[in-house]
Design a protein around this motif. Structure first.
Motif, PDB file in Angstrom:
ATOM      1  N   PHE A  48       3.322  -0.842   4.331  1.00 58.14           N
ATOM      2  CA  PHE A  48       2.658   0.278   4.993  1.00 58.14           C
ATOM      3  C   PHE A  48       3.385   0.620   6.284  1.00 58.14           C
ATOM      4  O   PHE A  48       4.092  -0.211   6.860  1.00 58.14           O
ATOM      5  CB  PHE A  48       1.189  -0.055   5.270  1.00 58.14           C
ATOM      6  CG  PHE A  48       0.965  -1.233   6.190  1.00 58.14           C
ATOM      7  CD1 PHE A  48       0.687  -1.052   7.539  1.00 58.14           C
ATOM      8  CD2 PHE A  48       1.015  -2.536   5.698  1.00 58.14           C
ATOM      9  CE1 PHE A  48       0.470  -2.134   8.386  1.00 58.14           C
ATOM     10  CE2 PHE A  48       0.805  -3.633   6.538  1.00 58.14           C
ATOM     11  CZ  PHE A  48       0.521  -3.428   7.886  1.00 58.14           C
ATOM     12  N   THR A  49       3.216   1.852   6.713  1.00 58.96           N
ATOM     13  CA  THR A  49       3.727   2.263   8.011  1.00 58.96           C
ATOM     14  C   THR A  49       2.580   2.261   9.011  1.00 58.96           C
ATOM     15  O   THR A  49       1.404   2.331   8.641  1.00 58.96           O
ATOM     16  CB  THR A  49       4.361   3.658   7.947  1.00 58.96           C
ATOM     17  OG1 THR A  49       3.385   4.592   7.491  1.00 58.96           O
ATOM     18  CG2 THR A  49       5.549   3.668   6.993  1.00 58.96           C
ATOM     19  N   ALA A  50       2.949   2.188  10.299  1.00 57.40           N
ATOM     20  CA  ALA A  50       1.915   2.104  11.332  1.00 57.40           C
ATOM     21  C   ALA A  50       2.474   2.585  12.663  1.00 57.40           C
ATOM     22  O   ALA A  50       3.691   2.726  12.843  1.00 57.40           O
ATOM     23  CB  ALA A  50       1.406   0.671  11.454  1.00 57.40           C
ATOM     24  N   VAL A  94      -2.542   3.678  10.387  1.00 56.06           N
ATOM     25  CA  VAL A  94      -1.912   3.134   9.186  1.00 56.06           C
ATOM     26  C   VAL A  94      -1.738   4.204   8.119  1.00 56.06           C
ATOM     27  O   VAL A  94      -2.606   5.065   7.935  1.00 56.06           O
ATOM     28  CB  VAL A  94      -2.769   1.975   8.619  1.00 56.06           C
ATOM     29  CG1 VAL A  94      -2.288   1.553   7.234  1.00 56.06           C
ATOM     30  CG2 VAL A  94      -2.757   0.791   9.568  1.00 56.06           C
ATOM     31  N   SER A  95      -0.627   4.149   7.398  1.00 57.58           N
ATOM     32  CA  SER A  95      -0.418   4.911   6.165  1.00 57.58           C
ATOM     33  C   SER A  95       0.136   3.947   5.128  1.00 57.58           C
ATOM     34  O   SER A  95       1.190   3.330   5.343  1.00 57.58           O
ATOM     35  CB  SER A  95       0.553   6.065   6.404  1.00 57.58           C
ATOM     36  OG  SER A  95       0.739   6.808   5.219  1.00 57.58           O
ATOM     37  N   THR A  96      -0.573   3.781   4.019  1.00 59.30           N
ATOM     38  CA  THR A  96      -0.199   2.774   3.026  1.00 59.30           C
ATOM     39  C   THR A  96       0.795   3.335   2.014  1.00 59.30           C
ATOM     40  O   THR A  96       0.690   4.489   1.597  1.00 59.30           O
ATOM     41  CB  THR A  96      -1.442   2.259   2.278  1.00 59.30           C
ATOM     42  OG1 THR A  96      -2.292   3.365   1.973  1.00 59.30           O
ATOM     43  CG2 THR A  96      -2.216   1.276   3.137  1.00 59.30           C
ATOM     44  N   ASP A  97       1.725   2.474   1.596  1.00 58.04           N
ATOM     45  CA  ASP A  97       2.742   2.857   0.612  1.00 58.04           C
ATOM     46  C   ASP A  97       2.493   2.207  -0.739  1.00 58.04           C
ATOM     47  O   ASP A  97       2.373   2.884  -1.755  1.00 58.04           O
ATOM     48  CB  ASP A  97       4.143   2.489   1.118  1.00 58.04           C
ATOM     49  CG  ASP A  97       4.496   3.206   2.398  1.00 58.04           C
ATOM     50  OD1 ASP A  97       4.175   4.403   2.510  1.00 58.04           O
ATOM     51  OD2 ASP A  97       5.073   2.570   3.299  1.00 58.04           O
ATOM     52  N   SER A  98       2.408   0.850  -0.749  1.00 55.04           N
ATOM     53  CA  SER A  98       2.325   0.160  -2.041  1.00 55.04           C
ATOM     54  C   SER A  98       1.661  -1.199  -1.887  1.00 55.04           C
ATOM     55  O   SER A  98       1.678  -1.808  -0.815  1.00 55.04           O
ATOM     56  CB  SER A  98       3.718  -0.016  -2.643  1.00 55.04           C
ATOM     57  OG  SER A  98       4.483  -0.918  -1.857  1.00 55.04           O
ATOM     58  N   TYR A  99       1.084  -1.635  -2.995  1.00 56.14           N
ATOM     59  CA  TYR A  99       0.543  -2.984  -3.122  1.00 56.14           C
ATOM     60  C   TYR A  99       1.193  -3.657  -4.333  1.00 56.14           C
ATOM     61  O   TYR A  99       1.333  -3.024  -5.387  1.00 56.14           O
ATOM     62  CB  TYR A  99      -0.965  -2.967  -3.376  1.00 56.14           C
ATOM     63  CG  TYR A  99      -1.826  -2.521  -2.222  1.00 56.14           C
ATOM     64  CD1 TYR A  99      -2.501  -3.443  -1.425  1.00 56.14           C
ATOM     65  CD2 TYR A  99      -2.003  -1.165  -1.948  1.00 56.14           C
ATOM     66  CE1 TYR A  99      -3.315  -3.030  -0.383  1.00 56.14           C
ATOM     67  CE2 TYR A  99      -2.811  -0.742  -0.902  1.00 56.14           C
ATOM     68  CZ  TYR A  99      -3.460  -1.680  -0.128  1.00 56.14           C
ATOM     69  OH  TYR A  99      -4.268  -1.273   0.902  1.00 56.14           O
ATOM     70  N   GLU A 100       1.547  -4.891  -4.169  1.00 57.09           N
ATOM     71  CA  GLU A 100       1.913  -5.744  -5.302  1.00 57.09           C
ATOM     72  C   GLU A 100       0.932  -6.902  -5.303  1.00 57.09           C
ATOM     73  O   GLU A 100       0.897  -7.697  -4.363  1.00 57.09           O
ATOM     74  CB  GLU A 100       3.348  -6.244  -5.177  1.00 57.09           C
ATOM     75  CG  GLU A 100       4.391  -5.143  -5.291  1.00 57.09           C
ATOM     76  CD  GLU A 100       5.817  -5.662  -5.192  1.00 57.09           C
ATOM     77  OE1 GLU A 100       5.993  -6.909  -5.170  1.00 57.09           O
ATOM     78  OE2 GLU A 100       6.744  -4.844  -5.110  1.00 57.09           O
TER      79      GLU A 100
END
Length: 847
Positions: free
Chosen positions: A44-46, A18-24
């Motif tokens: 996120f990408t995975a 996993v690589s996280t981008d953003s949280y809302e």
């Protein structure tokens, strides 16, 4: 705590996927006193087709949607995790849940002010507790941006990492839509909400940006909030760090919020630092506490760069955060504020803590082995903070201070908004200093234990030194011999002072270091190894120096040198090399002249430990009486209105051991005995009442009456401590039941009641609770949050007994529970170590 642990291997495996981008994160804080609504959208990408999990602690999960596909919460949500299967290369996860407010100081803490009934919230997420507020990949190397939208009562203030926007008002509610944060780790996100009072200021950063500043506290404490002083220290810290780091402040604003029922001193949430309300002074406090607040302010500010801008990959490098902030805040306090003796304070407080921690069976390298979250929870300790800070001071002396700051600056610039390991910092320091640090790192950061340095001196018949060497030893279990950069000071009596007459600085390495340049000099009255306190090591005094220190310690003109001698005397006592009774005499004869508040504070605490646990049992009562009498005499002799006067009065109350002492305490509290310059203000009155409770000189009804007169959060803590200190079997049982048979009490009441329960004046009643203590360990560990479990396991241990019977019972529990969680066994082992040390020191004292 079942199901809430996370191992390092699991974190590494998840990071590989996993690589996280953003949280809302959308929160509704208007849904009642127990739960709040939490809706999280994570992008996120995975690795396509892979499976993993996201963390969440919640009462109910209403909806899980992964890439538009509904996921059944009853199947996917278990053990504080949501299983995620069939991941795409690019993913969007939606989680809608009801999360729980806490009263433990972990997650989103909810507090109701007894003064006015107002509700206050604040978050505390380090180490693994942002998952109590929203669904999150809870590990430091999965950084992302965070955008919070919060619905709360319209009259509240709502603060997060980004600047607070104007809310959209709808009747009695408001909605605050915050801008996204920079890329940060989840544990430094923040939410603080409630009818806080606030005041604002600003400063201009080195980048030319105007940085808004805010100071917040709740309404009932606001009259005591000295915000202008906090702003002044903040500005001094900003200027110092931006110059030394050569990197401007990295966030949009800087708020400092003083919040109720806080477990720690402070927390470095990016742009929204939370502090304990202990730092809002409603009563007179010592200079030690005032200085500690300044150091804490600058500690958290240092984290904005070291920890928040650049963050460790995993918690084994937690020290990179805490040790650096500890060192940086001390040098900044010493060089940028009026507290110029901050290194003396560091020696008296931090190094004492470090040396104690480093001699426990749980000692570990500065770079600790952290296999899971339970490991890191117990590693917020004297190694991570104080030893690490001491080692960094040694490293700065080793490579040169300018080279050190230059390397740190390069580190920030190279790794901004990313995650690092130890080698990344060392690489930059090697570049700026030209020194190979691999060997230094291996000996100082990757091995445990503290060395001892002692002088070996021979003289001729005229007292001229014919040989001077430094002998270095290491404990058998941790035999590493280390390189030290240190000073050696010669001190001689001149009139009414013991002053430094010669000083050299050198590198010491190996078992024996000959110091040829000191040959031919006359032996001074006092030889002080580690003069200026550059090195991390216990020091010993030669016989002549020891005699001089015992007779003339108070005459040493330099406060740091005095602190080093105080520390050496204490180390020799703890190591059973000198008698605890002699240490008691040393303190009572010399502490009245000590000028440094933290040195006084630390030494008085050690004095009481010596009297209560280290003096041989058959003269312990007489020693306790002697200590209290001595402290009372010191209080009467102290200058009117002085810091020492306050310290000696409160120490006397704490040490009171006879009915006559408690009658004196009563007279002071009632005003029948008055001290010029010392008002019996609210907190001092409570401290005296706790003493009276421990002596059986007041009733539970009188404690209730005091609480009615001061029905505040702080009053509640003092009342809980006082009731638990009452020396009757019924009072002890009531306190025990309130802590063990129920989990309703908030964190600060648990901590205070445990402190009262084990008051040394009630030692004789604690024997009945030895077996119940061991019976409760596993149930408490399994059912309470980590912080509450720690308060109970450490706080209720009957250490005041300091007996062979307690040692045996503790060993038997450990022997019978070899499969207990490692973090729990560590806490019990540390308790055992304290008793074993006390018994060894008692044996020495009996000689």
């Amino acid at each position: 705590m079942p199901g809430e642990n996370l191992t390092r291997i699991e974190a590494q495996e998840r990071r590989a996927i996993v690589s996280t981008d953003s949280y809302e994160v959308t929160l509704d804080l208007t849904t009642g006193p127990e739960t709040f609504r939490s809706r999280t959208v994570v992008r996120f990408t995975a690795t396509e087709g892979a499976s993993t999990f996201i963390d969440l602690i919640a009462r109910t999960v209403h909806e899980i949607t992964l890439n538009g596909r509904a996921v059944d919460p009853s199947a996917a949500f278990a053990d504080s995790r949501i299983a995620l299967d069939g991941l795409a290369q690019s993913n969007e996860l939606v989680v809608d849940a009801d999360c729980l407010y806490t009263n433990t100081g972990e997650g989103l803490h909810r507090f109701v002010d007894p003064v006015d009934g107002e509700v206050y919230l604040y978050s505390q997420f380090e180490v693994p507790d942002s998952r109590r507020m929203f669904a999150v990949f809870e590990q430091p190397d999965l950084k992302a941006t965070f955008r919070f939208t919060v619905t709360a009562p319209a009259a509240w203030k709502v603060v997060s990492n980004s600047p607070t926007p104007q809310p959209a008002i709808d009747g009695d509610s408001g909605t605050w839509e915050f801008e996204p944060t920079p890329v940060i780790s989840s544990y430094i996100t923040a939410l603080i909400a409630g009818p806080y009072e606030a005041t604002f200021s600003e400063l201009t950063s080195a980048s030319g940006r105007v940085i808004p500043l805010g100071v917040y506290a709740r309404k009932s404490l606001w009259p005591f909030m000295d915000a202008d002083y906090v702003f002044d220290k903040t500005r001094e810290g900003f200027a110092y760090y931006e110059e030394k780091f050569d990197y401007p402040y990295p966030f949009a604003k800087y708020d400092q919020l003083f919040v109720p029922e806080f477990n720690a001193g402070a927390m470095e949430n990016a742009g929204a630092v939370t502090f304990t309300e202990t730092y809002v002074f409603r009563s007179k406090v010592t200079d030690a506490v005032k200085e500690r607040r300044v150091v804490t302010i600058l500690h958290e500010l240092a984290h904005m760069w070291f920890g928040d801008l650049v963050t460790m990959k995993w918690w084994n490098d937690l020290w990179l955060n805490e040790s650096f902030a500890e060192w940086a805040s001390t040098i900044a306090t010493a060089e940028a504020t009026e507290w110029t003796e901050a290194w003396t304070t560091f020696n008296a407080m931090e190094k004492t803590w470090a040396y104690r921690q480093d001699q426990l069976p749980s000692t570990h390298p500065v770079v600790a082995t952290i296999d899971d979250l339970e490991d890191v929870q117990v590693n917020f300790d004297g190694i991570t903070y104080a030893k690490g800070g001491s080692v960094l001071k040694q490293l700065a002396a080793w490579v040169g201070i300018e080279e050190f700051f230059a390397g740190v600056s390069a580190y920030f610039k190279k790794h901004e908004y990313s995650n690092t390991e130890l080698v990344d910092l060392l690489r930059e320091l090697e570049t700026t200093s030209g020194r190979d640090l691999s060997g230094w790192s291996k000996k100082w950061l990757e091995t445990a234990g503290v060395n001892t340095l002692a002088p070996a001196i021979t003289t001729d018949a005229n007292g001229v030194i014919t040989r001077f060497a430094v002998v270095q030893t290491a404990p058998a279990d941790y035999p590493t011999i280390r390189p030290h950069r240190l000073g050696i000071g010669f001190y001689d009596l001149q009139g009414d002072a013991l002053v430094r007459t010669h000083h050299i600085e050198l590198d010491v390495d190996g078992d024996l270091t000959e110091v040829a340049e000191l040959k031919g000099r006359r032996q001074p009255d006092l030889v002080l190894l580690n003069d200026d306190d550059l090195a991390y090591a216990k020091i010993r005094l030669d016989d002549r120096s020891l005699a001089t220190a015992g007779a003339h310690l108070a005459k040493i003109s330099d406060p740091l040198a005095r602190s080093l001698v105080w520390g050496a005397a204490w180390d020799q006592t703890r190591d059973a090399e000198s008698a605890a009774s002699d240490y008691v005499d040393l303190v009572l004869q010399n502490i009245g002249s000590e000028t440094e508040s933290t040195t006084v504070r630390t030494t008085l605490a050690q004095l009481q430990l010596a009297a209560n646990s280290y003096v041989v049992a058959d003269r312990r009562d007489a020693t306790r009486e002697k200590v209290a009498d001595g402290l009372w005499a010191l209080a009467q002799q102290a200058a009117a209105g002085s810091d020492s006067q306050l310290q000696f009065v409160t120490a006397f109350a704490s040490a009171a051991a006879t009915p006559a002492h408690w009658e004196t305490v009563r007279k002071v509290r009632d005003g029948e005995i008055a001290f010029d310059g010392l008002a019996i203000d609210t907190d001092l009155s409570w401290q005296l009442l706790v003493s009276l409770a421990a002596g059986g000189a007041v009733t539970a009804e009188q404690i209730d009456a005091a609480l009615e007169a001061d029905n505040t959060a702080k009053g509640g803590e003092f009342a809980a401590q006082a009731k638990a200190a009452l020396p009757t079997a019924e009072a002890k049982q009531a306190a025990w039941s309130s802590l063990i048979d129920s989990d309703d009490l908030p964190n600060t009441i648990v901590r205070s009641a445990a402190l009262g329960f084990t008051h040394p004046a009630g030692r004789d009643l604690l024997g009945e609770f030895v077996q119940p203590y061991f019976d409760m360990l596993l149930p408490v560990w399994d059912s309470r949050t980590y912080k509450i479990a720690e308060y109970l396991i450490a706080g209720l241990y009957p250490a005041a007994l300091a007996s062979r019977e307690l040692r045996t019972a503790t060993r038997e529990w450990l022997g019978a529970h070899t499969g207990a969680p490692a973090a729990l066994r560590r806490l019990v082992n540390e308790n055992l170590a304290g008793v074993e040390r006390a018994l060894a020191v008692q044996e020495r004292d009996a000689q």
